[in-house]
Design a protein around this motif. Structure first.
Motif, mmCIF file in Angstrom:
data_model
loop_
_atom_site.group_PDB
_atom_site.id
_atom_site.type_symbol
_atom_site.label_atom_id
_atom_site.label_comp_id
_atom_site.label_asym_id
_atom_site.label_seq_id
_atom_site.Cartn_x
_atom_site.Cartn_y
_atom_site.Cartn_z
ATOM 1 N N TYR A 1 34.762 -6.544 7.630
ATOM 2 C CA TYR A 1 34.849 -6.304 8.633
ATOM 3 C C TYR A 1 36.480 -5.353 8.938
ATOM 4 C CZ TYR A 1 38.706 -9.563 9.055
ATOM 5 O OH TYR A 1 40.106 -10.365 8.818
ATOM 6 N N THR A 2 37.116 -5.508 7.866
ATOM 7 C CA THR A 2 38.461 -4.669 7.869
ATOM 8 C C THR A 2 38.342 -3.262 7.840
ATOM 9 O OG1 THR A 2 38.847 -4.843 5.635
ATOM 10 C CG2 THR A 2 39.813 -6.594 6.852
ATOM 11 N N LEU A 3 37.030 -2.776 7.329
ATOM 12 C CA LEU A 3 36.896 -1.673 7.200
ATOM 13 C C LEU A 3 36.833 -0.827 8.500
ATOM 14 C CD1 LEU A 3 34.232 -1.165 4.224
ATOM 15 C CD2 LEU A 3 37.017 -0.413 4.288
ATOM 16 N N ILE A 4 36.075 -1.675 9.573
ATOM 17 C CA ILE A 4 36.006 -1.346 10.936
ATOM 18 C C ILE A 4 37.294 -1.284 11.592
ATOM 19 C CG2 ILE A 4 34.707 -1.854 12.968
ATOM 20 C CD1 ILE A 4 32.370 -3.043 11.194
ATOM 21 N N THR A 5 37.823 -2.473 11.657
ATOM 22 C CA THR A 5 39.268 -2.673 12.375
ATOM 23 C C THR A 5 40.120 -1.604 11.908
ATOM 24 O OG1 THR A 5 39.831 -4.388 10.679
ATOM 25 C CG2 THR A 5 38.874 -5.198 12.592
ATOM 26 N N GLN A 6 40.362 -1.290 10.655
ATOM 27 C CA GLN A 6 41.262 -0.176 10.183
ATOM 28 C C GLN A 6 40.805 1.388 10.956
ATOM 29 O OE1 GLN A 6 41.006 -0.251 5.651
ATOM 30 N NE2 GLN A 6 42.030 -2.030 5.801
ATOM 31 N N PHE A 7 39.680 1.630 10.770
ATOM 32 C CA PHE A 7 39.151 2.675 11.422
ATOM 33 C C PHE A 7 39.780 2.707 12.782
ATOM 34 C CE2 PHE A 7 36.177 5.056 14.126
ATOM 35 C CZ PHE A 7 36.561 6.357 13.552
ATOM 36 N N GLU A 8 39.333 1.771 13.613
ATOM 37 C CA GLU A 8 39.532 1.500 15.002
ATOM 38 C C GLU A 8 41.124 1.427 15.315
ATOM 39 O OE1 GLU A 8 37.287 -1.301 17.196
ATOM 40 O OE2 GLU A 8 35.301 -0.280 16.802
ATOM 41 N N LYS A 9 41.674 1.043 14.514
ATOM 42 C CA LYS A 9 43.356 1.058 14.878
ATOM 43 C C LYS A 9 43.712 2.689 14.858
ATOM 44 C CE LYS A 9 45.229 -2.676 13.193
ATOM 45 N NZ LYS A 9 45.700 -3.644 12.317
ATOM 46 N N ARG A 10 43.273 3.242 13.935
ATOM 47 C CA ARG A 10 43.589 4.816 13.753
ATOM 48 C C ARG A 10 43.008 5.512 14.920
ATOM 49 N NH1 ARG A 10 42.632 3.887 8.128
ATOM 50 N NH2 ARG A 10 40.628 4.900 8.546
ATOM 51 N N TYR A 11 41.771 5.268 15.282
ATOM 52 C CA TYR A 11 41.113 5.982 16.086
ATOM 53 C C TYR A 11 41.048 5.727 17.569
ATOM 54 C CZ TYR A 11 36.848 7.645 18.793
ATOM 55 O OH TYR A 11 36.115 8.068 19.823
ATOM 56 N N GLU A 12 41.573 4.766 18.069
ATOM 57 C CA GLU A 12 41.630 3.996 19.330
ATOM 58 C C GLU A 12 42.608 4.690 20.186
ATOM 59 O OE1 GLU A 12 42.458 -0.098 21.919
ATOM 60 O OE2 GLU A 12 42.531 -0.060 19.833
ATOM 61 N N PRO A 13 43.811 5.348 19.785
ATOM 62 C CA PRO A 13 44.600 5.933 20.750
ATOM 63 C C PRO A 13 44.143 7.221 21.147
ATOM 64 C CG PRO A 13 46.042 5.334 18.977
ATOM 65 C CD PRO A 13 44.583 4.956 18.335
ATOM 66 N N ILE A 14 43.418 7.984 20.131
ATOM 67 C CA ILE A 14 42.959 9.232 20.468
ATOM 68 C C ILE A 14 41.419 9.051 21.260
ATOM 69 C CG2 ILE A 14 41.614 9.775 18.217
ATOM 70 C CD1 ILE A 14 42.259 12.958 18.969
ATOM 71 N N GLY A 15 40.803 8.100 20.808
ATOM 72 C CA GLY A 15 39.419 7.846 21.287
ATOM 73 C C GLY A 15 39.628 7.107 22.567
ATOM 74 N N MET A 16 40.605 6.336 23.154
ATOM 75 C CA MET A 16 40.748 5.761 24.363
ATOM 76 C C MET A 16 41.499 6.863 25.356
ATOM 77 S SD MET A 16 39.216 3.003 24.462
ATOM 78 C CE MET A 16 39.292 2.486 25.964
ATOM 79 N N SER A 17 42.163 7.765 24.807
ATOM 80 C CA SER A 17 42.682 8.877 25.735
ATOM 81 C C SER A 17 41.502 9.858 25.952
ATOM 82 C CB SER A 17 43.642 9.907 24.935
ATOM 83 O OG SER A 17 44.816 8.788 24.757
ATOM 84 N N SER A 18 40.616 10.180 25.032
ATOM 85 C CA SER A 18 39.534 11.052 25.317
ATOM 86 C C SER A 18 38.749 10.517 26.298
ATOM 87 C CB SER A 18 38.615 11.406 24.115
ATOM 88 O OG SER A 18 39.622 11.973 23.064
ATOM 89 N N LEU A 19 38.500 9.180 26.166
ATOM 90 C CA LEU A 19 37.459 8.366 27.175
ATOM 91 C C LEU A 19 38.103 8.651 28.520
ATOM 92 C CD1 LEU A 19 34.959 7.006 27.937
ATOM 93 C CD2 LEU A 19 36.302 4.726 27.532
ATOM 94 N N VAL A 20 39.355 8.489 28.662
ATOM 95 C CA VAL A 20 40.017 8.619 30.039
ATOM 96 C C VAL A 20 39.783 9.918 30.554
ATOM 97 C CG1 VAL A 20 42.363 8.547 31.334
ATOM 98 C CG2 VAL A 20 41.702 6.706 29.837
ATOM 99 N N VAL A 21 39.991 11.035 29.707
ATOM 100 C CA VAL A 21 39.965 12.449 30.072
ATOM 101 C C VAL A 21 38.423 12.850 30.510
ATOM 102 C CG1 VAL A 21 40.129 14.916 29.239
ATOM 103 C CG2 VAL A 21 41.724 13.208 28.679
ATOM 104 N N LEU A 22 37.465 12.030 29.797
ATOM 105 C CA LEU A 22 36.153 12.274 30.104
ATOM 106 C C LEU A 22 35.798 11.614 31.678
ATOM 107 C CD1 LEU A 22 34.248 11.283 26.818
ATOM 108 C CD2 LEU A 22 33.823 13.474 28.045
ATOM 109 N N VAL A 23 36.420 10.472 31.871
ATOM 110 C CA VAL A 23 35.954 9.885 33.104
ATOM 111 C C VAL A 23 36.721 10.709 34.369
ATOM 112 C CG1 VAL A 23 36.420 8.073 34.684
ATOM 113 C CG2 VAL A 23 35.608 7.510 32.070
ATOM 114 N N VAL A 24 37.860 11.009 34.187
ATOM 115 C CA VAL A 24 38.592 11.869 35.164
ATOM 116 C C VAL A 24 37.704 13.415 35.308
ATOM 117 C CG1 VAL A 24 40.864 13.385 35.676
ATOM 118 C CG2 VAL A 24 40.807 10.885 34.792
ATOM 119 N N THR A 25 37.650 14.049 34.181
ATOM 120 C CA THR A 25 37.085 15.385 34.248
ATOM 121 C C THR A 25 35.570 15.256 34.806
ATOM 122 O OG1 THR A 25 36.348 15.417 32.089
ATOM 123 C CG2 THR A 25 38.496 16.590 32.610
#
Length: 151
Positions: A40-64
């Protein structure tokens, strides 16, 4: 108005590329190895790196997305009316957004906290990853129909 809408669309598309692309990388590039190795650490390591940009992108998606819907005259009072093709696109995308939120809540509360101690949770996490990825791709495809007047 046109240039303003075009800028919103560009921001929306870049954010969609980041959101959907990140989930496709996770689902196709990382998840198979994690399942094969039962790690499972392969997933959690990816998510740790991706989450800041991914969640920011999701916020921009919802707002726009909401902003562009308003520009098309589809405010909250017309959501879920399904009375014209554009309202159908907006309404289905909102439903899929809510499904994404439910997947996220489930993953954060029911799955991720138990990945280390319950190996079978890895398969439940895979279901969540594939679900969110599929929803993201579906939302991307739905958005493309706006160019043609909706569905």
């Amino acid at each position: 108005m046109y240039m303003h809408h075009h800028l919103l669309l560009i921001l929306h598309l870049i954010s969609a590329a980041i959101w959907v692309g990140g989930h496709l990388c996770l689902a196709v590039g990382i998840l198979p190895g994690a399942l094969k190795k039962k790690d499972y650490t392969l997933i959690t390591q990816f998510e740790k790196r991706y989450e800041p940009i991914g969640m920011s992108s999701l916020v921009v998606l919802v707002v726009t997305g909401m902003w562009m819907a308003l520009q098309f005259g589809i405010g909250p009072g017309r959501w879920f009316s399904f009375s014209n093709p554009l309202e159908r696109v907006v309404s289905v995308k909102i439903i899929l957004l809510l499904a994404t939120v439910l997947f996220a809540i489930s993953a954060q509360t029911r799955v991720i906290p138990h990945l280390a101690t319950r190996p079978k949770k890895l398969y439940e996490m895979a279901f969540h990853i594939i679900g969110v990825t599929t929803i993201g791709v579906a939302m991307l495809i739905l958005g493309s129909f706006v160019r043609y007047g909706g569905i």
